[in-house]
Write an enzyme that holds these catalytic residues in place. Sequence first.
Site, PDB file in Angstrom:
ATOM      1  N   HIS A 240      13.139  17.620  16.128  1.00 35.71           N
ATOM      2  CA  HIS A 240      12.250  19.215  16.247  1.00 35.71           C
ATOM      3  C   HIS A 240      12.517  19.970  17.196  1.00 35.71           C
ATOM      4  O   HIS A 240      12.275  21.326  17.542  1.00 35.71           O
ATOM      5  CB  HIS A 240      10.864  18.660  16.751  1.00 35.71           C
ATOM      6  CG  HIS A 240      10.021  17.858  15.908  1.00 35.71           C
ATOM      7  ND1 HIS A 240       9.673  18.602  14.699  1.00 35.71           N
ATOM      8  CD2 HIS A 240       9.628  16.677  15.804  1.00 35.71           C
ATOM      9  CE1 HIS A 240       8.861  17.508  14.016  1.00 35.71           C
ATOM     10  NE2 HIS A 240       8.870  16.420  14.634  1.00 35.71           N
TER      11      HIS A 240
ATOM     12  N   LYS B 139      12.505  16.427   2.726  1.00 41.74           N
ATOM     13  CA  LYS B 139      11.167  16.345   3.440  1.00 41.74           C
ATOM     14  C   LYS B 139      10.670  17.717   3.260  1.00 41.74           C
ATOM     15  O   LYS B 139      11.028  18.840   3.187  1.00 41.74           O
ATOM     16  CB  LYS B 139      11.886  16.120   5.038  1.00 41.74           C
ATOM     17  CG  LYS B 139      10.614  16.118   5.882  1.00 41.74           C
ATOM     18  CD  LYS B 139      10.957  15.953   7.405  1.00 41.74           C
ATOM     19  CE  LYS B 139       9.485  15.807   8.289  1.00 41.74           C
ATOM     20  NZ  LYS B 139       9.857  15.544   9.706  1.00 41.74           N
TER      21      LYS B 139
ATOM     22  N   ASN C 220       9.266  20.484   8.191  1.00 42.72           N
ATOM     23  CA  ASN C 220       9.671  20.190   9.463  1.00 42.72           C
ATOM     24  C   ASN C 220       9.568  21.352  10.411  1.00 42.72           C
ATOM     25  O   ASN C 220       9.844  22.655   9.809  1.00 42.72           O
ATOM     26  CB  ASN C 220      11.172  19.761   9.374  1.00 42.72           C
ATOM     27  CG  ASN C 220      11.230  19.212  10.938  1.00 42.72           C
ATOM     28  OD1 ASN C 220      10.776  17.773  11.380  1.00 42.72           O
ATOM     29  ND2 ASN C 220      12.218  19.503  11.716  1.00 42.72           N
ATOM     30  N   THR C 221       9.322  21.281  11.609  1.00 44.47           N
ATOM     31  CA  THR C 221       8.921  22.400  12.429  1.00 44.47           C
ATOM     32  C   THR C 221      10.166  22.164  13.681  1.00 44.47           C
ATOM     33  O   THR C 221      10.404  21.042  14.341  1.00 44.47           O
ATOM     34  CB  THR C 221       7.634  22.328  13.213  1.00 44.47           C
ATOM     35  OG1 THR C 221       6.586  22.746  12.408  1.00 44.47           O
ATOM     36  CG2 THR C 221       7.651  23.554  14.257  1.00 44.47           C
TER      37      THR C 221
ATOM     38  N   HIS D 183       5.674  13.115  19.750  1.00 39.79           N
ATOM     39  CA  HIS D 183       5.506  13.538  18.257  1.00 39.79           C
ATOM     40  C   HIS D 183       4.856  14.794  18.405  1.00 39.79           C
ATOM     41  O   HIS D 183       3.793  15.319  18.947  1.00 39.79           O
ATOM     42  CB  HIS D 183       4.353  12.501  17.850  1.00 39.79           C
ATOM     43  CG  HIS D 183       3.615  12.820  16.568  1.00 39.79           C
ATOM     44  ND1 HIS D 183       4.285  12.395  15.382  1.00 39.79           N
ATOM     45  CD2 HIS D 183       2.386  13.373  16.280  1.00 39.79           C
ATOM     46  CE1 HIS D 183       3.856  12.803  14.291  1.00 39.79           C
ATOM     47  NE2 HIS D 183       2.395  13.087  14.857  1.00 39.79           N
TER      48      HIS D 183
END
Length: 149
Positions: free
Chosen positions: A39, A67, A70-71, A146
Amino acid sequence: MALQKTLSLLLLLLLTLLGLGLVQPSYGKSMSDQFYWQHVDSSVTRGDDSYCNDRMQKQGMTTDSCKQLNTFIHENNSTINSICNNRSIPCKNGRKNCHKGSLRVTDCLYTGGFHPNNCKYSATASTRDVTIACERNPQNVLVPVHLDG
């Protein structure tokens, strides 16, 4: 003989927990290392579609499938780590180890194409509140593990 039986039972228990997904093998990477790898990109301040297409492939997020989202966070590690010192809030999974803070990010959203080399993404760059789950590392310091939203 009793020691061998005990070790066999412990091994069986570990394999069962791994199978249920209750224990995650680290393969040499801590959860925090994995968070930063997946990330964080402090080398840019914002991304565009080309950035997302290149970065998602480079990070291996298009290998098995494309995917969906996603950031990427565009801040230094100390800025990100400081969010772990903010007030705790509930995470999406109900745990109470999440913290919210404002960061520069690029959200990469899958728009089409096929893996592994043709996944296409659109970028949305912004400064917004993000929620990060934090846990204590072996040095007893709260670190991000996370991205919760």
